[in-house]
Scaffold this active site. Structure first.
Site, PDB file in Angstrom:
ATOM      1  N   GLU A  47       0.838  -1.044   0.095  1.00  0.00           N
ATOM      2  CA  GLU A  47      -0.185   0.241   0.377  1.00  0.00           C
ATOM      3  C   GLU A  47       0.446   1.429   0.462  1.00  0.00           C
ATOM      4  OE1 GLU A  47      -3.553  -0.227   2.619  1.00  0.00           O
ATOM      5  OE2 GLU A  47      -2.865   1.918   2.935  1.00  0.00           O
ATOM      6  N   THR A  74      -3.842   5.149  -1.536  1.00  0.00           N
ATOM      7  CA  THR A  74      -5.233   5.473  -0.629  1.00  0.00           C
ATOM      8  C   THR A  74      -5.848   6.958  -1.065  1.00  0.00           C
ATOM      9  OG1 THR A  74      -3.489   6.973   0.632  1.00  0.00           O
ATOM     10  CG2 THR A  74      -3.241   4.572   1.512  1.00  0.00           C
ATOM     11  N   ALA A 119     -10.003  11.157   2.541  1.00  0.00           N
ATOM     12  CA  ALA A 119     -11.724  11.141   2.449  1.00  0.00           C
ATOM     13  C   ALA A 119     -12.538  12.319   1.870  1.00  0.00           C
ATOM     14  CB  ALA A 119     -12.153  10.911   3.991  1.00  0.00           C
ATOM     15  N   HIS A 149      -8.288   2.696  -3.509  1.00  0.00           N
ATOM     16  CA  HIS A 149      -8.708   3.087  -2.299  1.00  0.00           C
ATOM     17  C   HIS A 149     -10.034   3.813  -2.379  1.00  0.00           C
ATOM     18  CE1 HIS A 149      -5.892   1.757   0.486  1.00  0.00           C
ATOM     19  NE2 HIS A 149      -6.134   0.659  -0.445  1.00  0.00           N
ATOM     20  N   ARG A 194     -15.665   3.259   3.713  1.00  0.00           N
ATOM     21  CA  ARG A 194     -16.641   4.643   4.469  1.00  0.00           C
ATOM     22  C   ARG A 194     -15.436   4.960   4.534  1.00  0.00           C
ATOM     23  NH1 ARG A 194     -18.160   6.092   8.854  1.00  0.00           N
ATOM     24  NH2 ARG A 194     -20.135   7.319   9.381  1.00  0.00           N
ATOM     25  N   GLY A 195     -14.635   5.266   4.808  1.00  0.00           N
ATOM     26  CA  GLY A 195     -13.714   6.891   4.625  1.00  0.00           C
ATOM     27  C   GLY A 195     -14.378   7.711   6.262  1.00  0.00           C
ATOM     28  N   ASP A 196     -12.929   8.682   6.934  1.00  0.00           N
ATOM     29  CA  ASP A 196     -13.412   9.191   7.831  1.00  0.00           C
ATOM     30  C   ASP A 196     -13.771  10.870   7.798  1.00  0.00           C
ATOM     31  OD1 ASP A 196     -13.898   7.189   9.910  1.00  0.00           O
ATOM     32  OD2 ASP A 196     -11.004   7.147   9.621  1.00  0.00           O
ATOM     33  N   ALA A 251     -19.444   1.376   3.880  1.00  0.00           N
ATOM     34  CA  ALA A 251     -19.259   0.919   3.103  1.00  0.00           C
ATOM     35  C   ALA A 251     -19.236  -0.146   1.498  1.00  0.00           C
ATOM     36  CB  ALA A 251     -17.571   0.064   3.265  1.00  0.00           C
ATOM     37  N   LYS A 256     -20.486  -6.700   3.790  1.00  0.00           N
ATOM     38  CA  LYS A 256     -19.585  -6.177   2.262  1.00  0.00           C
ATOM     39  C   LYS A 256     -19.660  -7.579   1.597  1.00  0.00           C
ATOM     40  CE  LYS A 256     -16.876  -3.738   5.762  1.00  0.00           C
ATOM     41  NZ  LYS A 256     -15.891  -2.968   6.539  1.00  0.00           N
TER      42      LYS A 256
END
Ligand code: FAD
Length: 308
Positions: free
Chosen positions: A20, A51, A54, A80, A110-112, A130, A180
């Site tokens: 990643e 990545t 968000a 992502h 989903r992210g923050d 998600a 999911k």
């Protein structure tokens, strides 16, 4: 039940691994990262994931890097993508943009909310979870005629062996993963893991509950006390006391790096011995540390195989 290696790698008998990276912030950082990506790609990973900030804060830079991986290496990029802050239309447009660039594998998240803001302070978007994004990606991919390869790790999702900070109890995280999977996810990648038992016990619980997709542990070689503190702060994970102590006691940067690599390599060996079929390495945009982890863990890379 262990994960099936054949699902994750085209090379029979090989331990699948992936890396990643995150989008670079400056042109100089981009040049250095491109060089690192070449080294990472030479090792023969299953994919390199990139990545995504968000709310789309790094969207353009993520896509540039994904495009670079697609066009300049033989490795599949995996994008992502977060849903926090997006309308359905915006999320669909983003997925189409990635598909147009030839990127058709995703890690649906989903992210923050942005740092410092709570869930009540921002527009969380039309897609609350998600699983909604997994469904949307499947739909847009189908509209575009992307061919589904059964069992291919084309839509990954996140999993939390020690519980997501928002989770009410351990069952909550398994339910989220089941949801999911039902939405069409074909692979789960975990939050950073510091103890093999945490991961292996989670996989066992998930299997008993009906999760059948591979669950790949996320391993992060941590090479400084400051970085360890930051990672624990961001993830809410428990401190790995042995690693924290080794990092504190190490006399210099070289010894700290060695300690971080040794811990990550030991963890990889324990996870694989316990049945994990592969590992996902958080590379922090530097190739030599994660490649040293693979070497020390005895995981063959492409470079070694072709050199033989
Ligand atoms: P969700 O699965 O939607 O929910 C998270 C948790 O909420 C669940 O685990 C569960 O506890 C609870 N929950 C949600 N729905 C249900 C349900 N139906 N039933 C029960 N419980 C439920 N963030 C970024 O911004 N950019 C990135 O690139 C990024 N990459 C990541 C990569 C990995 C491997 C991981 C593990 C995380 C990454 N994150 C990234 C962080 C991630 O966006 C946050 O952890 C976010 O808070 C949760 O995302 P999710 O996709 O797991 O959300």
């Amino acid at each position: 039940m262990t994960d099936s290696p054949s699902i994750l790698t085209g090379r029979p008998g090989a331990v699948p691994f992936s890396f990643e990276v995150y989008p670079p912030r400056t042109p100089d950082a981009a040049a250095a990262l491109h060089e690192s990506v070449q080294h990472l790609a030479d090792a023969g990973p299953r994919f390199i994931s990139v990545t995504f900030g968000a709310g789309g804060s790094t969207g353009g830079r993520s896509l540039e890097l994904l495009r670079y991986i697609r066009e300049s290496t033989d490795v599949e990029p995996l994008a992502h993508l977060t849903c926090v802050g997006h309308t359905t239309a915006r999320a669909e447009a983003l997925v189409r943009e990635f598909l147009d660039a030839g990127v058709d594998r995703f890690l649906a998240l989903r992210g923050d909310p942005p740092a410092g803001l709570g869930e009540d302070d921002v527009f969380l978007g039309d897609l609350a979870r998600a699983a909604d994004l997994v469904r949307l990606i499947r739909r847009v991919r189908a509209e575009r005629g992307v061919i589904e390869v059964p069992g291919a790790p084309d839509i990954a999702v996140a999993a939390f062996p020690n519980g997501h900070p928002r989770s009410r109890n351990a069952r909550h995280d398994i339910d989220a993963l089941l949801e999911k999977q039902a939405a069409g996810a074909t692979l789960a990648i975990t939050q950073v893991v510091f103890r093999a038992d945490d991961h292996l016990a989670f996989v066992e619980r998930a299997r008993r509950a009906g999760v059948h997709i591979p669950i790949v542990p996320g391993i992060m070689p941590v090479t400084s006390p400051a970085r360890l503190r930051r990672v624990l702060e961001l993830t809410g994970e428990r401190e790995p006391t042995d690693l924290a102590l080794d990092l504190e006691l190490a006399p210099d940067a070289h010894a700290r790096r060695e300690a971080g690599i040794a811990h990550a390599a030991r963890l990889a060996r324990e996870l694989l011995a316990g049945g994990a079929s592969g590992i996902h390495l958080y590379a922090f945009n530097v190739h030599d540390t994660v490649l040293a982890v693979l070497r020390e863990a005895g995981i063959p890379t492409h470079e070694k195989e072709t050199a033989r």
